[in-house]
Design an enzyme around this catalytic site. Structure first.
Site, PDB file in Angstrom:
ATOM      1  N   LYS A 154     -13.154   2.888   1.164  1.00  0.00           N
ATOM      2  CA  LYS A 154     -12.752   2.945   2.568  1.00  0.00           C
ATOM      3  C   LYS A 154     -13.945   3.443   3.382  1.00  0.00           C
ATOM      4  O   LYS A 154     -14.405   4.567   3.199  1.00  0.00           O
ATOM      5  CB  LYS A 154     -11.548   3.867   2.739  1.00  0.00           C
ATOM      6  CG  LYS A 154     -10.277   3.341   2.092  1.00  0.00           C
ATOM      7  CD  LYS A 154      -9.154   4.353   2.150  1.00  0.00           C
ATOM      8  CE  LYS A 154      -8.671   4.611   3.558  1.00  0.00           C
ATOM      9  NZ  LYS A 154      -7.536   5.567   3.578  1.00  0.00           N
ATOM     10  N   ARG A 203      -7.506  19.225   7.939  1.00  0.00           N
ATOM     11  CA  ARG A 203      -6.389  19.212   8.888  1.00  0.00           C
ATOM     12  C   ARG A 203      -6.189  20.584   9.536  1.00  0.00           C
ATOM     13  O   ARG A 203      -6.498  21.617   8.949  1.00  0.00           O
ATOM     14  CB  ARG A 203      -5.095  18.770   8.185  1.00  0.00           C
ATOM     15  CG  ARG A 203      -5.141  17.339   7.666  1.00  0.00           C
ATOM     16  CD  ARG A 203      -3.801  16.896   7.107  1.00  0.00           C
ATOM     17  NE  ARG A 203      -3.869  15.568   6.513  1.00  0.00           N
ATOM     18  CZ  ARG A 203      -3.780  14.427   7.196  1.00  0.00           C
ATOM     19  NH1 ARG A 203      -3.601  14.467   8.513  1.00  0.00           N
ATOM     20  NH2 ARG A 203      -3.855  13.264   6.589  1.00  0.00           N
ATOM     21  N   THR A 232      -6.152  -0.795  10.390  1.00  0.00           N
ATOM     22  CA  THR A 232      -5.856   0.198  11.438  1.00  0.00           C
ATOM     23  C   THR A 232      -5.593  -0.422  12.814  1.00  0.00           C
ATOM     24  O   THR A 232      -6.433  -1.118  13.362  1.00  0.00           O
ATOM     25  CB  THR A 232      -6.961   1.262  11.573  1.00  0.00           C
ATOM     26  OG1 THR A 232      -7.396   1.679  10.279  1.00  0.00           O
ATOM     27  CG2 THR A 232      -6.419   2.473  12.324  1.00  0.00           C
ATOM     28  N   ARG A 250       0.843  -1.205   0.000  1.00  0.00           N
ATOM     29  CA  ARG A 250       0.000   0.000   0.000  1.00  0.00           C
ATOM     30  C   ARG A 250       0.871   1.245   0.000  1.00  0.00           C
ATOM     31  O   ARG A 250       1.798   1.373   0.806  1.00  0.00           O
ATOM     32  CB  ARG A 250      -0.900   0.006   1.233  1.00  0.00           C
ATOM     33  CG  ARG A 250      -1.647   1.323   1.466  1.00  0.00           C
ATOM     34  CD  ARG A 250      -2.388   1.281   2.790  1.00  0.00           C
ATOM     35  NE  ARG A 250      -3.070   2.534   3.106  1.00  0.00           N
ATOM     36  CZ  ARG A 250      -2.837   3.281   4.177  1.00  0.00           C
ATOM     37  NH1 ARG A 250      -1.902   2.903   5.058  1.00  0.00           N
ATOM     38  NH2 ARG A 250      -3.512   4.386   4.394  1.00  0.00           N
TER      39      ARG A 250
END
Length: 475
Positions: free
Chosen positions: A221, A77, A279, A36
């Site tokens: 996702k 962010r 995760t 990935r």
């Protein structure tokens, strides 16, 4: 050198800890199925260079490794701060702004002005990837005023989210499309779409890839709470699904995450979509040479639930023990796979949703015959990855060897549970194809003298208009 082969597939995130050719080689030989590349971090040119290096190593080793490009998506962010971190307290006033400022204890800037436009009074906003909680109290053109509900430390570049909002600005950003262009040029095998909200997000990427002539699989996702409002359609239009538990644990209650994971895996199993659990699977091994007992149990339970693949993130990208972490995960997976026979089947023919019932019934019959004859391997010649997905869903005790002449089919089957893909130059007539199945299995070392194998051909294989099942004993 022989690559370690595992039924549960493992995806490793490539980063500073493992970009050296020697480490990449060890990871391939240890059993890395898919590499990935997280385009949220690092320069595009650096990713492309490492992809080329990895492909070269895999080709020399004659070991199949898929390439997964993970798009950044519209991640919101925090901007730069006046110090390494700031701390805010419960009850204090705090603002969010689109102005380019240096953040202090009174407020911070965000990287996406469209996000602030979406917010309204009484919306809940999380900072620092879910650790700090705010409520919106007032709004003007360039600034959102908030009250701190849960205080804590804030760091620059950390994530910001509003779980209950369906964001109207595009999930697939202009930068995502720029990244995709490089991904197409590098012939990546899988593209992961971040922060999916609706099925149309997946269709946008599929349309782009089709226009560019790419056969890459598109993986959704699932990390936003609002995605569950359209979850069935998202799974239906995707080629695969990732349970991205990091942001999902921010957007939903932490105690809900295990059950959302099981729900997504179950839905994917029923319609034959490969599903990845990701995760913090071995997060303690970022710094430590051994996992926690809880992490071992987490991995085993994901496999028992029916996940096709497991993903390592920081553990291999920036961790101190990338190769050892991969080996630990594979050891846990191997033990769990051996114990699966003591658990109820994750999916049966009657549970699954499939248009071609004959194919499903034939696959179930093949698994039954393989179980009763104690066949070592089920062999499937095919130029269509869909014909193999049924077998993978049924979790047979036997290994599945899928033989194909198409490279794009070959790479996609890497992600399917229990499937060992093999590439050959061509298929001849039916009789010679059946005989070649025996030769391939022997050459791969997956069966030896006196072992039984079951060969399955179904009419959707793109080769022969036949439905055939044959049991052979290796001479």
């Amino acid at each position: 050198m022989q690559q370690y082969w595992n039924k549960t597939k493992v995806i490793c995130t490539i980063g500073p800890s493992c970009i050296k050719p020697g480490i990449l080689k060890k990871m391939i030989l240890s059993g890395m199925d898919v590499a990935r590349f997280n385009f949220s971090h690092g320069a595009i040119e650096d990713h492309i260079s490492t992809i080329n290096t990895l492909k070269s190593i895999a080709e020399k080793l004659k070991s199949p490794v898929g390439i997964l490009q993970d798009l950044p998506g519209p991640k919101i962010r925090i901007g730069l701060l006046s110090e390494d971190f700031i701390e805010i307290k419960k009850g204090q006033k705090f603002f969010l702004t689109t102005n380019d400022i240096i953040g202090t204890q009174t407020g911070v800037s965000l990287n996406n002005p469209l996000f602030l436009n979406e917010l309204s009074k009484n919306n809940i906003v999380y900072l620092n990837d879910g650790l700090v909680k705010l409520i919106v109290t007032a709004k003007n053109k360039n600034k959102i005023m908030c009250e701190v509900l849960i205080g804590g430390m804030i760091f620059p570049k950390k994530g910001v989210s509003c779980p209950d909002k369906v964001l109207s600005f595009p999930t697939v950003t202009d930068y995502d499309l720029k990244c995709l262009e490089f991904g197409v040029q590098s012939e990546v095998d899988f593209v992961a779409v971040s922060f999916v909200q609706r099925a149309e997000d997946i269709l946008t990427v599929k349309k782009y890839l089709k226009k560019k002539g790419s056969f890459a699989f598109v993986i959704a996702k699932i990390e936003r709470k609002v995605a569950f409002e359209d979850i069935d359609r998202i799974i239906e239009v995707s080629d695969g699904v990732m349970v991205a538990r990091g942001d999902l644990g921010i957007e939903t209650s932490l105690e809900d995450v295990p059950f959302l994971q099981k729900k997504i895996i179950g839905k994917c199993n029923k319609i034959g979509r490969p599903v990845i659990t990701a995760t913090q699977m071995l997060e303690s091994m970022v710094n430590n040479p051994q996992p926690t007992r809880a992490e071992v149990t987490d991995i085993a339970n994901a496999i028992i639930d029916g996940t096709d693949a497991l993903m390592l993130s920081e553990e291999t990208a920036v961790g101190r023990y990338p190769v050892k972490t991969l080996q630990v995960m594979l050891n846990i997976a191997a033990k769990t796979e051996d114990e699966l026979k003591f658990f109820p089947k994750r999916i049966t023919f009657s549970d699954a949703q499939i248009d071609h019932n004959l194919i499903g019934a034939f696959s179930q019959a093949t698994v039954n015959v393989a179980n009763y004859t104690h066949a070592k391997v089920i062999v499937v010649p095919t130029d269509n990855q869909d014909s193999i997905s049924w077998l993978s869903r049924l979790h047979p005790h036997s290994s599945i060897v899928a033989i194909t002449t198409k490279e794009n089919v070959f790479k996609k089957m890497i992600l399917l549970w229990g499937v060992y893909p093999v590439m050959i130059d061509s298929f001849s007539d039916l009789g010679q194809t059946l005989s070649s199945c025996v030769r391939v299995v022997k050459s791969c070392g997956l069966a030896c003298s006196k072992d039984k194998i079951v060969i399955m051909l179904t009419e959707d294989n793109g080769l022969f208009a036949s439905n055939i099942m044959e049991v052979r004993t290796i001479s």
